[in-house]
Write an enzyme that holds these catalytic residues in place. Structure first.
Site, short mmCIF file in Angstrom:
data_model
loop_
_atom_site.label_atom_id
_atom_site.label_comp_id
_atom_site.label_asym_id
_atom_site.label_seq_id
_atom_site.Cartn_x
_atom_site.Cartn_y
_atom_site.Cartn_z
N TYR A 1 11.72 29.92 20.06
CA TYR A 1 12.60 28.96 20.23
C TYR A 1 12.81 28.21 20.94
O TYR A 1 14.27 27.30 21.54
CB TYR A 1 14.00 29.17 19.35
CG TYR A 1 13.35 30.04 18.12
CD1 TYR A 1 12.52 29.35 17.12
CD2 TYR A 1 14.00 31.03 17.66
CE1 TYR A 1 12.04 30.59 15.47
CE2 TYR A 1 12.97 31.65 17.42
CZ TYR A 1 12.59 31.78 15.76
OH TYR A 1 11.78 32.09 14.85
N ARG B 1 18.57 25.94 22.56
CA ARG B 1 19.24 26.40 22.22
C ARG B 1 20.30 26.27 22.81
O ARG B 1 21.63 26.73 21.61
CB ARG B 1 18.79 28.00 21.92
CG ARG B 1 17.07 27.72 21.83
CD ARG B 1 16.71 29.15 20.98
NE ARG B 1 17.65 30.31 20.50
CZ ARG B 1 18.75 30.58 20.52
NH1 ARG B 1 18.22 31.38 21.68
NH2 ARG B 1 19.56 31.45 19.43
N GLU C 1 7.93 39.65 10.37
CA GLU C 1 7.58 38.22 10.09
C GLU C 1 8.10 38.33 11.64
O GLU C 1 8.86 37.43 11.52
CB GLU C 1 7.97 37.43 9.20
CG GLU C 1 7.02 37.22 7.72
CD GLU C 1 7.45 36.77 6.58
OE1 GLU C 1 8.80 35.93 6.87
OE2 GLU C 1 7.08 36.48 5.72
N PRO C 2 8.21 39.30 12.31
CA PRO C 2 9.20 38.88 13.36
C PRO C 2 8.32 37.81 14.78
O PRO C 2 7.17 37.56 14.71
CB PRO C 2 8.72 40.22 14.37
CG PRO C 2 7.26 41.05 13.77
CD PRO C 2 7.00 39.86 13.21
N GLY C 3 9.40 37.10 14.89
CA GLY C 3 9.07 35.86 15.90
C GLY C 3 10.26 36.48 17.23
O GLY C 3 9.58 36.29 17.82
N ARG C 4 11.38 36.47 17.15
CA ARG C 4 12.48 36.15 18.46
C ARG C 4 12.23 37.70 19.14
O ARG C 4 12.05 37.92 20.07
CB ARG C 4 13.51 36.10 17.63
CG ARG C 4 14.55 36.20 19.21
CD ARG C 4 16.15 35.44 18.56
NE ARG C 4 16.36 34.87 17.47
CZ ARG C 4 16.89 33.89 17.42
NH1 ARG C 4 17.09 33.43 18.33
NH2 ARG C 4 16.60 33.32 15.88
N GLY D 1 13.66 38.40 11.50
CA GLY D 1 15.54 37.88 11.87
C GLY D 1 15.80 38.93 12.81
O GLY D 1 16.92 39.24 13.23
N CYS E 1 21.42 12.20 29.17
CA CYS E 1 22.96 11.26 28.69
C CYS E 1 23.72 12.50 27.32
O CYS E 1 23.59 11.43 26.74
CB CYS E 1 22.48 10.53 28.64
SG CYS E 1 22.19 9.51 30.14
N GLU E 2 23.68 13.48 27.46
CA GLU E 2 24.84 13.59 26.36
C GLU E 2 25.95 15.15 27.07
O GLU E 2 24.98 15.51 27.57
CB GLU E 2 23.94 14.49 25.42
CG GLU E 2 22.78 13.82 24.97
CD GLU E 2 23.00 12.61 23.09
OE1 GLU E 2 24.58 13.58 22.84
OE2 GLU E 2 22.40 12.49 22.70
#
Ligand code: LLP
Length: 415
Positions: free
Chosen positions: A370, A312, A273-276, A239, A342-343
């Site tokens: 991510y 993101r 548990e680091p990801g980012r 986190g 197309c959004e």
């Protein structure tokens, strides 16, 4: 600190120009820096040295085999949330005994597989899941190591979609029920109690929510101890945020130093548990400008990358820095950088001042976490190539998909 820097007017990934990498592998693409991944891992390892610990990279942030393999070679553990991620980690050379299995919907097959390979711990998210793990373990004549994910009810102060430690979130077990769950677990023949864990959210930019949660959970550890239930590892989840723009999150070493103060005199293994904070700034997303377009109110840079490649900005309104791969003296203007999907939410960045022309390359920074993992084939767009840079070498770590592959598993009805 990362290894994507300008030398003169050119953006480099380690010792190679991003222009050369894009010319070789095409665009759009994700480019990762091995040195940056390693550096970010080592910051945690050094901060935790001298106290028993495990650094379990959150595979969901970037599950490319090349990335996992770089971390596995450093001795990293892994935090997984599916049988698919388990297979990836094992294929990439990760050690099963360093795997933590998080997630609230583990299936019977996933649990069985994880037990068979001998993972370190199941992070349990409900009473029903605990019973299922116990039954499977007993049927297989094994003992499943578990930790209970406690919801500490602290406000992580982050985007509501990535906040997970509040009462209303679906994650974890309310603190008020956790002790009972441990008591039940202690009576189960297929279960061995190992740890306690929490994860309060992602992209946190202050230390307080972590420290608050640790205090609350340590109180619980002491209560359990009084009942004879011994906790041997304390998993504080992931986190920690990264500086996408003006944010100033604490450095991992600063956070861990404060965390360690809480563990003075306690022997419990600390698990993170680091990801980012390991992967985000170790990657960029490179895209080429197809067209420049002017409307009455806006300038648009229409690029070949889109929300399906990097969602993101569209999903969270996330701001990620966009820079030219080659700086130039072209006239500056303010652009929305948009993709061809197309959004109206298909943008990579809005209101960015850039000196650009059609044909130029842009890099979206902090895209290593991510990024690719959340990409899709929306609009029948093949998923892009991923490339790992190691000093002056480049390695294709994922081929660009072909359109034929996208519908290879589809069938038309018989005549
Ligand atoms: N552990 C657990 C149990 C998690 O659920 C997560 C992330 C992590 C660790 C890693 O968190 P990190 O260190 O990366 O913040 N897609 C969102 C982020 C979702 C995070 C989900 N859980 C985004 O792009 O911002």
């Amino acid at each position: 600190m990362d290894h994507f820097k300008y030398k003169g007017d050119s953006l480099f990934a380690e010792d190679l120009t991003v222009s050369d990498i894009a010319a070789r592998y095409g665009t759009p693409c994700f480019i990762y820096s091995r040195a940056t991944l390693e550096r970010h891992y080592r910051v945690y390892a050094e901060a935790l040295a001298g106290h028993p610990h495990k650094i379990c990279f959150a595979v969901k942030a970037n599950s490319n085999l090349g990335v996992l393999n770089v971390l596995a070679r450093l001795g990293a553990g892994f935090d997984i949330v599916s049988g698919g991620e388990l297979d990836r980690v094992l294929t990439a050379g990760g050690d099963a005994s360093n795997i933590i299995f998080s997630g609230l919907g583990k299936t019977t097959n996933e649990i069985r597989k994880a037990l068979d390979v001998g993972i370190h711990c199941f992070n349990v998210e409900s009473e029903a899941e605990l019973s299922r793990i116990n039954e499977i373990a007993q049927a297989e004549e094994k003992i499943a190591p578990i930790s209970v994910r406690v919801n500490p009810n602290v406000d992580a102060g982050t985007h509501p979609y990535i906040s997970t430690g509040l009462k209303e979130n679906k994650f974890g077990i309310p603190a008020s029920n956790a002790i009972d769950l441990y008591r039940n677990a202690a009576k189960m023949d297929g279960i061995s109690i190992m740890g306690i864990d929490f994860h309060i959210g992602s992209q946190l930019t202050t230390v307080e929510p972590f420290l608050d949660a640790i205090d609350r959970i340590l109180e619980m550890v002491d209560k359990l101890d009084e009942e004879g239930i011994k906790i041997s590892h304390f998993d504080m989840g992931g986190g920690l945020g990264v500086p996408y723009g003006k944010e100033e999150p604490p450095h991992p070493s600063e956070l861990i130093a404060l965390v360690r103060e809480k563990f003075t005199g306690r022997e419990m293994e600390i698990v993170v548990e680091p990801g980012r904070s390991i992967a985000a700034n170790a990657g960029i997303f490179v895209t080429r400008i197809e067209y420049l377009k002017k409307s009455e109110q806006k300038n648009f840079a229409i690029v070949d990358g889109a929300m399906n490649d990097l969602i993101r900005p569209a999903l969270y309104g996330a701001w990620q820095e966009i820079v030219p791969v080659e700086k130039s003296s072209k006239a500056a203007a303010v652009y929305d950088v948009v993709g061809p999907v197309c959004e109206s939410s298909d943008f990579l960045g809005k209101d960015r001042e850039l000196n650009i022309a059609a044909g130029d390359l842009l890099a979206v920074r902090s895209a290593g976490a991510y990024g690719f993992v959340m990409s899709s084939n929306y609009n029948t767009r093949p998923r892009v190539a991923e490339i790992m840079i190691d000093c002056s070498d480049s390695y294709l770590v994922r081929e660009r998909e072909t359109v034929a592959e996208l519908f290879a598993n589809e069938y038309m009805l018989p005549d």
